[in-house]
Design a protein around this motif. Structure first.
Motif, short mmCIF file in Angstrom:
data_model
loop_
_atom_site.label_atom_id
_atom_site.label_comp_id
_atom_site.label_asym_id
_atom_site.label_seq_id
_atom_site.Cartn_x
_atom_site.Cartn_y
_atom_site.Cartn_z
N GLY A 171 -12.48 -2.61 -12.42
CA GLY A 171 -12.26 -2.83 -11.00
C GLY A 171 -10.83 -2.56 -10.56
O GLY A 171 -10.48 -2.76 -9.40
N TYR A 172 -9.98 -2.10 -11.49
CA TYR A 172 -8.60 -1.76 -11.17
C TYR A 172 -8.03 -0.91 -12.30
O TYR A 172 -8.59 -0.83 -13.40
N TYR A 173 -6.89 -0.27 -12.02
CA TYR A 173 -6.15 0.44 -13.05
C TYR A 173 -4.67 0.18 -12.80
O TYR A 173 -4.18 0.34 -11.68
N LEU A 174 -3.96 -0.23 -13.84
CA LEU A 174 -2.53 -0.50 -13.73
C LEU A 174 -1.78 0.64 -14.41
O LEU A 174 -1.95 0.89 -15.60
N GLN A 175 -0.95 1.33 -13.65
CA GLN A 175 -0.12 2.40 -14.19
C GLN A 175 1.27 1.85 -14.42
O GLN A 175 1.94 1.42 -13.48
N VAL A 216 -1.98 9.90 -15.13
CA VAL A 216 -3.29 9.47 -15.61
C VAL A 216 -4.33 10.54 -15.26
O VAL A 216 -4.25 11.17 -14.21
N SER A 217 -5.29 10.72 -16.15
CA SER A 217 -6.35 11.68 -15.85
C SER A 217 -7.36 11.04 -14.91
O SER A 217 -7.51 9.82 -14.85
N LYS A 218 -8.05 11.88 -14.20
CA LYS A 218 -9.06 11.42 -13.26
C LYS A 218 -10.14 10.63 -14.00
O LYS A 218 -10.58 9.58 -13.53
N GLU A 219 -10.55 11.12 -15.16
CA GLU A 219 -11.60 10.44 -15.94
C GLU A 219 -11.18 9.03 -16.35
O GLU A 219 -11.94 8.07 -16.19
N THR A 220 -9.96 8.89 -16.85
CA THR A 220 -9.45 7.57 -17.25
C THR A 220 -9.40 6.63 -16.06
O THR A 220 -9.80 5.47 -16.15
N LEU A 221 -8.93 7.12 -14.94
CA LEU A 221 -8.81 6.31 -13.74
C LEU A 221 -10.18 5.86 -13.23
O LEU A 221 -10.40 4.68 -12.97
N VAL A 222 -11.11 6.79 -13.11
CA VAL A 222 -12.45 6.45 -12.61
C VAL A 222 -13.15 5.47 -13.54
O VAL A 222 -13.78 4.51 -13.09
N ASN A 223 -13.01 5.67 -14.86
CA ASN A 223 -13.62 4.74 -15.82
C ASN A 223 -13.05 3.34 -15.67
O ASN A 223 -13.79 2.35 -15.69
N ALA A 224 -11.74 3.22 -15.52
CA ALA A 224 -11.11 1.91 -15.35
C ALA A 224 -11.55 1.26 -14.05
O ALA A 224 -11.83 0.06 -14.01
N LEU A 230 0.84 -1.19 0.00
CA LEU A 230 0.00 0.00 0.00
C LEU A 230 0.88 1.24 0.00
O LEU A 230 1.70 1.44 0.88
N ALA A 231 0.71 2.08 -1.03
CA ALA A 231 1.48 3.31 -1.14
C ALA A 231 0.70 4.48 -0.55
O ALA A 231 1.28 5.33 0.12
N MET A 232 -0.61 4.53 -0.83
CA MET A 232 -1.43 5.62 -0.30
C MET A 232 -2.91 5.36 -0.54
O MET A 232 -3.27 4.55 -1.39
N LEU A 233 -3.73 6.04 0.23
CA LEU A 233 -5.16 6.12 -0.02
C LEU A 233 -5.40 7.51 -0.60
O LEU A 233 -4.96 8.50 -0.03
N LEU A 234 -6.06 7.56 -1.74
CA LEU A 234 -6.16 8.79 -2.50
C LEU A 234 -7.60 9.23 -2.68
O LEU A 234 -8.40 8.50 -3.27
N PRO A 235 -7.97 10.42 -2.17
CA PRO A 235 -9.32 10.94 -2.40
C PRO A 235 -9.41 11.53 -3.82
O PRO A 235 -8.78 12.54 -4.11
N LEU A 236 -10.16 10.88 -4.70
CA LEU A 236 -10.21 11.30 -6.10
C LEU A 236 -11.00 12.58 -6.31
O LEU A 236 -10.74 13.31 -7.26
N HIS A 237 -11.94 12.87 -5.44
CA HIS A 237 -12.78 14.05 -5.63
C HIS A 237 -11.99 15.35 -5.48
O HIS A 237 -12.44 16.40 -5.93
N LYS A 238 -10.79 15.29 -4.92
CA LYS A 238 -9.99 16.49 -4.71
C LYS A 238 -8.96 16.73 -5.82
O LYS A 238 -8.26 17.72 -5.78
N ARG A 239 -8.89 15.85 -6.80
CA ARG A 239 -7.85 15.95 -7.83
C ARG A 239 -8.42 15.82 -9.23
O ARG A 239 -9.39 15.13 -9.44
#
Length: 99
Positions: A68-72, A55-63, A40-49
């Motif tokens: 059910g996951y996104y691999l960077q 990666v863009s927020k839209e791409t991440l949320v869609n994935a 675990l690297a971090m817990l990230l609140p997406l609504h603030k970024r």
């Protein structure tokens, strides 16, 4: 939305984003095997970024919603020798000498 970001010791710059901490159910077994033990690297609140690293927020949320996951993946490493050769007007690789 809060997502969990995991890193791996196998490849610098590779991260796995999950919509729920420690829930790897949607991640394919082969990917988990290649990723190795997630840390675990971090817990990230997406609504603030708007963007998150590379990666863009839209791409991440869609994935996260679709798969059910996104691999960077880490950025592609630059071959400095190739760049230098190109800046000199040479071919990217030295031609093999013919005898």
């Amino acid at each position: 939305m809060l997502c969990a970001v995991y890193k791996t010791n196998k490849k610098e710059g590779m991260y796995l984003y999950l919509p729920e901490k420690d829930n790897f159910d949607d991640v394919p077994d082969q990917l988990m095997h290649q990723f190795g033990k997630p840390e675990l690297a971090m817990l990230l609140p997406l609504h603030k970024r708007e963007t998150l690293g590379r990666v863009s927020k839209e791409t991440l949320v869609n994935a996260l919603n679709d798969k059910g996951y996104y691999l960077q993946m880490p950025p592609k490493e630059t071959d400095l020798l190739v760049e230098h050769r190109l800046s000199l007007g040479l071919s990217p690789r030295e031609e093999a000498k013919k005898f």
